[in-house]
Design a protein around this motif. Sequence first.
Motif, PDB file in Angstrom:
ATOM      1  N   THR A   1       0.835  -1.201   0.000  1.00  0.00           N
ATOM      2  CA  THR A   1       0.000   0.000   0.000  1.00  0.00           C
ATOM      3  C   THR A   1       0.872   1.254   0.000  1.00  0.00           C
ATOM      4  OG1 THR A   1      -1.942   1.014   1.050  1.00  0.00           O
ATOM      5  CG2 THR A   1      -0.224   0.194   2.535  1.00  0.00           C
TER       6      THR A   1
ATOM      7  N   ASN B   1      -5.247   2.620  -1.768  1.00  0.00           N
ATOM      8  CA  ASN B   1      -5.768   3.696  -0.930  1.00  0.00           C
ATOM      9  C   ASN B   1      -5.988   4.995  -1.705  1.00  0.00           C
ATOM     10  OD1 ASN B   1      -2.831   3.413  -1.011  1.00  0.00           O
ATOM     11  ND2 ASN B   1      -2.805   5.336   0.114  1.00  0.00           N
TER      12      ASN B   1
ATOM     13  N   SER C   1     -10.185   1.536  -2.328  1.00  0.00           N
ATOM     14  CA  SER C   1     -11.057   2.551  -1.735  1.00  0.00           C
ATOM     15  C   SER C   1     -11.871   3.181  -2.876  1.00  0.00           C
ATOM     16  CB  SER C   1     -10.202   3.629  -1.067  1.00  0.00           C
ATOM     17  OG  SER C   1     -10.947   4.806  -0.903  1.00  0.00           O
TER      18      SER C   1
END
Length: 259
Positions: free
Chosen positions: A56, A106, A126
Amino acid sequence: MPYTVLLYEIRPSGVAVITLNRPAVFNAFDLTLSRELLAALAAAGADEAVRVVVLTGAGRAFCAGQDLQEAQQPGTFSFKEVLETRYNPIIRAMRALPKPIIGRLNGVAAGAGCSLALACDALVASRTASLVQAFINIGLVPDSGSAYFLPRLVGRLKAFEICALGDKISADEALRLGLVSVVVEPEQLDAATDALAARYAAGPPRSLGILKQLLEEAATANLSETLALEADAQEQAGSGAEYQEGLRAFLEKRKPKYG
Ligand code: T3D
């Protein structure tokens, strides 16, 4: 290895979390980040306690590809050499890692950052995340595996459109196109990523590694070759303790427990 632009965390659940950590430049790659990511992938691969890797980015973005502030003057370096020494080893390491890699998307993934996302085995996005084949916007063409992954995921026609226009693809559109596994609200991103990581971590680690290699090899094989690859892979999987436990658990009507 001490990391300076990357966070490496191993959780008791058997999940290694690698966080690209240059948020001021949307986690764009400089030389150090590419070296540290390669080292972190090697560490996760070598550590038997690690069953799943989560990749991430820190802050608002996943990764914006090459750091354009640090890009060398055009004409003074070889792109081929940069790709072969810095980017391609990362993509090869991700695909050769015998453990699932979950991309926790993200935020935006652009250029080589988009390639990095597409090289993951699963992508939990997301709703505010996006993918951009940004290369064409600065006069470049896809690299770091995008020309391999994209047409296989969305077909040649759509891949051309995505790469030739360089537009942002929203998370919802990416889901529709099959580029991400699931889209959740930003506040649910951690829970959704952790839940998927827990499922993979509870799976048979050796067989998951064999599965990943099988799909990798089958991606460029014909039917006859794939049948042979499957037979070899099943021979490997079926000769291990995991199949014994899986079969026993089925017969005893309980959940299997792997190592
Ligand atoms: O050596 C080689 O060159 C070979 C390797 C090539 C591989 C590649 O990856 S080439 C492709 C390089 N990447 C890009 O072209 C992406 C460039 N960035 C963008 O297109 C956009 O910034 C994004 C689509 C990623 C995000 O757009 P947006 O509107 O959400 O944010 P923003 O305002 O453009 O960017 C936010 C900040 O991140 C901004 O900094 P500031 O003004 O707040 O101080 C911006 O400069 C910075 N940033 C974004 N991408 C990069 C970057 N800084 C350095 N390098 C970047 N790639």
